[in-house]
Design a protein around this motif. Sequence first.
Motif, PDB file in Angstrom:
ATOM      1  N   ALA A  70     -41.542  76.367  42.356  1.00  0.00           N
ATOM      2  CA  ALA A  70     -42.491  76.115  41.271  1.00  0.00           C
ATOM      3  C   ALA A  70     -42.275  74.704  40.733  1.00  0.00           C
ATOM      4  O   ALA A  70     -41.156  74.184  40.779  1.00  0.00           O
ATOM      5  N   PRO A  71     -43.336  74.073  40.215  1.00  0.00           N
ATOM      6  CA  PRO A  71     -43.209  72.689  39.721  1.00  0.00           C
ATOM      7  C   PRO A  71     -42.063  72.480  38.747  1.00  0.00           C
ATOM      8  O   PRO A  71     -41.321  71.500  38.859  1.00  0.00           O
ATOM      9  N   GLN A  72     -41.894  73.385  37.777  1.00  0.00           N
ATOM     10  CA  GLN A  72     -40.812  73.205  36.804  1.00  0.00           C
ATOM     11  C   GLN A  72     -39.449  73.280  37.478  1.00  0.00           C
ATOM     12  O   GLN A  72     -38.537  72.507  37.166  1.00  0.00           O
ATOM     13  N   GLN A  73     -39.290  74.202  38.411  1.00  0.00           N
ATOM     14  CA  GLN A  73     -38.020  74.318  39.127  1.00  0.00           C
ATOM     15  C   GLN A  73     -37.774  73.069  39.974  1.00  0.00           C
ATOM     16  O   GLN A  73     -36.637  72.609  40.103  1.00  0.00           O
ATOM     17  N   VAL A  75     -38.714  70.005  39.307  1.00  0.00           N
ATOM     18  CA  VAL A  75     -38.224  68.973  38.385  1.00  0.00           C
ATOM     19  C   VAL A  75     -36.744  69.195  38.091  1.00  0.00           C
ATOM     20  O   VAL A  75     -35.933  68.256  38.113  1.00  0.00           O
ATOM     21  N   GLU A  76     -36.375  70.448  37.821  1.00  0.00           N
ATOM     22  CA  GLU A  76     -34.987  70.757  37.486  1.00  0.00           C
ATOM     23  C   GLU A  76     -34.057  70.463  38.652  1.00  0.00           C
ATOM     24  O   GLU A  76     -32.949  69.930  38.461  1.00  0.00           O
ATOM     25  N   GLU A  79     -33.561  66.810  38.940  1.00  0.00           N
ATOM     26  CA  GLU A  79     -32.665  66.350  37.872  1.00  0.00           C
ATOM     27  C   GLU A  79     -31.207  66.516  38.307  1.00  0.00           C
ATOM     28  O   GLU A  79     -30.390  65.606  38.121  1.00  0.00           O
ATOM     29  N   GLN A 201     -40.546  61.913  37.810  1.00  0.00           N
ATOM     30  CA  GLN A 201     -41.128  62.151  36.498  1.00  0.00           C
ATOM     31  C   GLN A 201     -42.377  61.287  36.379  1.00  0.00           C
ATOM     32  O   GLN A 201     -42.601  60.386  37.179  1.00  0.00           O
TER      33      GLN A 201
END
Length: 220
Positions: A70-73, A75-76, A79, A201
């Motif tokens: 998923a997009p949020q994962q 990004v994480e 990071e 980002q």
Amino acid sequence: MTSRSHSLRDAIEEQIAVGELRPGQHLDETELATRFGVSRTPIREALIQLASMGLVVIRPRRGAVVAEIAPQQLVEMFEVMAELEAMCGRLAARRMFTEEHAQLQAAHDACREAREAVDSDEYYYRNEAFHEQIYAGSHNAFLAEQARNLHRRLRPYRRLQLRVRDRVATSFSEHQEIVDAIVAGDGERTAALLRDHIMIQGQRFADLIASLAHLSNKAA
């Protein structure tokens, strides 16, 4: 794991990395066995190994699929990858020997050849070799292994990034700054440069999501 299933794991992982097997795609054991000219047993062993790496999801009674992030994962994960690379770079700037500097420069020169050939796929492989020199140069085997594991998990997405317009040229310029900082022994600058080099980002994230959408539309 047998040598046969090990080589199959590597072959299937490569097909995932280059987009031949796409996120969410069903992995039929019989079809894969036919493709590679083997029985289903080593294919099953390879898929189990890929599942342990997070590249494949095995669903009870429904078989295996290429893992989706998923997009949020995503990004994480980038990071964490950025911080792991920063740590490797900081240590490499302090610990790399002169001969390792030469090996890093050689890997950087190989990236230059791929950039000049305007070959993002070849640049991808040479970029991997460049980052591997930094992992090894940290002289921290545990840290290097963690970086390699997450790097492998993100391979399809790191490759897609390089297909965005001008990203290869920008990546190469960033590599040059990283090489200079490592050779100068500046650990903090190296860490900061690598962190920025890996992080997705803003526009870079938007470009990556657009690339994923384009890939999905082509597959539809």
